[in-house]
Write a protein that holds these residues in place. Structure first.
Motif, PDB file in Angstrom:
ATOM      1  N   ALA A  30      -1.723  10.023   2.078  1.00 54.33           N
ATOM      2  CA  ALA A  30      -0.269   9.935   2.684  1.00 54.33           C
ATOM      3  C   ALA A  30      -0.272   8.265   2.856  1.00 54.33           C
ATOM      4  O   ALA A  30       1.727   8.753   2.835  1.00 54.33           O
ATOM      5  N   LEU A  31      -0.496   7.426   3.405  1.00 54.67           N
ATOM      6  CA  LEU A  31      -0.199   6.324   4.032  1.00 54.67           C
ATOM      7  C   LEU A  31       0.530   5.634   2.641  1.00 54.67           C
ATOM      8  O   LEU A  31       0.769   4.094   2.352  1.00 54.67           O
ATOM      9  N   LEU A  68       6.832  14.061   5.147  1.00 48.18           N
ATOM     10  CA  LEU A  68       6.247  14.637   6.481  1.00 48.18           C
ATOM     11  C   LEU A  68       5.654  15.315   6.894  1.00 48.18           C
ATOM     12  O   LEU A  68       4.686  15.378   7.932  1.00 48.18           O
ATOM     13  N   LYS A  69       5.117  16.711   6.033  1.00 46.11           N
ATOM     14  CA  LYS A  69       4.811  17.500   5.974  1.00 46.11           C
ATOM     15  C   LYS A  69       3.030  16.573   5.165  1.00 46.11           C
ATOM     16  O   LYS A  69       2.241  16.815   5.812  1.00 46.11           O
ATOM     17  N   VAL A  70       3.654  15.677   4.313  1.00 43.85           N
ATOM     18  CA  VAL A  70       2.184  15.165   3.498  1.00 43.85           C
ATOM     19  C   VAL A  70       1.474  14.279   4.661  1.00 43.85           C
ATOM     20  O   VAL A  70      -0.085  14.449   4.809  1.00 43.85           O
ATOM     21  N   ASP A  73      -0.026  17.029   7.751  1.00 46.85           N
ATOM     22  CA  ASP A  73      -1.357  17.444   7.035  1.00 46.85           C
ATOM     23  C   ASP A  73      -2.715  16.407   6.997  1.00 46.85           C
ATOM     24  O   ASP A  73      -3.815  16.683   7.177  1.00 46.85           O
ATOM     25  N   ALA A  74      -1.991  14.902   6.890  1.00 50.24           N
ATOM     26  CA  ALA A  74      -3.170  14.309   6.693  1.00 50.24           C
ATOM     27  C   ALA A  74      -3.634  14.342   8.770  1.00 50.24           C
ATOM     28  O   ALA A  74      -4.583  12.950   8.524  1.00 50.24           O
ATOM     29  N   GLY A  75      -2.470  14.111   9.357  1.00 47.18           N
ATOM     30  CA  GLY A  75      -3.025  14.271  10.848  1.00 47.18           C
ATOM     31  C   GLY A  75      -2.607  12.885  11.359  1.00 47.18           C
ATOM     32  O   GLY A  75      -2.705  12.813  13.161  1.00 47.18           O
ATOM     33  N   THR A  96       0.771  10.974  15.474  1.00 54.41           N
ATOM     34  CA  THR A  96      -0.397  11.902  16.345  1.00 54.41           C
ATOM     35  C   THR A  96      -1.177  10.263  17.512  1.00 54.41           C
ATOM     36  O   THR A  96      -1.858  10.298  18.794  1.00 54.41           O
ATOM     37  N   ALA A  97      -0.371   8.922  17.282  1.00 60.06           N
ATOM     38  CA  ALA A  97      -1.293   7.727  17.281  1.00 60.06           C
ATOM     39  C   ALA A  97      -0.350   6.736  17.489  1.00 60.06           C
ATOM     40  O   ALA A  97       1.093   6.278  16.826  1.00 60.06           O
ATOM     41  N   ARG A  98      -0.160   6.126  18.858  1.00 57.32           N
ATOM     42  CA  ARG A  98       0.956   4.503  19.245  1.00 57.32           C
ATOM     43  C   ARG A  98       0.284   3.925  18.185  1.00 57.32           C
ATOM     44  O   ARG A  98       1.252   3.273  17.091  1.00 57.32           O
TER      45      ARG A  98
END
Length: 180
Positions: A30-31, A68-70, A73-75, A96-98
């Motif tokens: 994803a990244l 964004l969906k990818v 899905d990767a959290g 999901t995290a700063r």
């Protein structure tokens, strides 16, 4: 309605304190895309819709929605709010995290991150501050410098909404041994 708003505010506050360590193959994949890196950078300050992100990154809304969906899905991102607009739904996305850190030494995510930062620097309205300096440091000096840099980033205060967003990239690494 008030309880829902209070829950969202608490969720956002928890997100700001959280650190995500990227470890899974799905997260690395994803990244690995430069646009996904840019989306994460754009979501660093506040939640946004796919439309707002597409406009900010000069990209098509459908392309941004796919990426964004990818990431979701990767959290790495999540939907924090869904609104009804013109007979459809609009999602508001947030990281999901700063802080997102990468485990291991895989060059792919690092290369993608630096590429995304380079794209942002090229488009910056003012010349960015870029400094690369090589220092000979003891292990203790490197640890103290790393802690000081981390504290500087952690303690940086956010300005009120409406102020420009600035990217901050901090790196401290020991060079690989080799010919000078």
């Amino acid at each position: 309605m008030e309880d829902q708003t209070q829950d969202q505010t608490q969720d956002q506050a928890q997100d700001q304190d959280q650190e995500l360590t990227v470890e899974s193959p799905q997260q690395f994949k994803a990244l690995s895309h430069p646009l996904r890196q840019r989306l994460l950078l754009a979501l660093g300050g506040q939640p946004a819709t796919a439309g707002r992100l597409a406009a900010a990154l000069d990209s098509r809304k459908s392309t941004v929605a796919h990426h964004l969906k990818v990431l979701q899905d990767a959290g790495v991102v999540r939907i924090v709010e869904t609104r009804k607009v013109r007979g459809g739904s609009e999602h508001l996305y947030r990281r999901t995290a700063r802080r997102i850190t990468v485990a291991g030494r895989d060059a792919g995510p690092t290369t993608a991150l630096l590429g995304a930062v380079a794209e942002e620097c090229v488009k910056a309205p003012q010349d960015p501050l870029l400094v690369l300096r090589h220092l000979r440091l003891t292990a203790d000096q490197a640890a103290r410098l790393g802690a000081a840099l981390q504290a500087l980033v952690d303690e940086a205060a956010e300005a009120p909404e409406g102020e420009p967003v600035h990217g901050v990239l901090v790196a401290l690494y020991e060079q690989a041994a080799g010919p000078n």
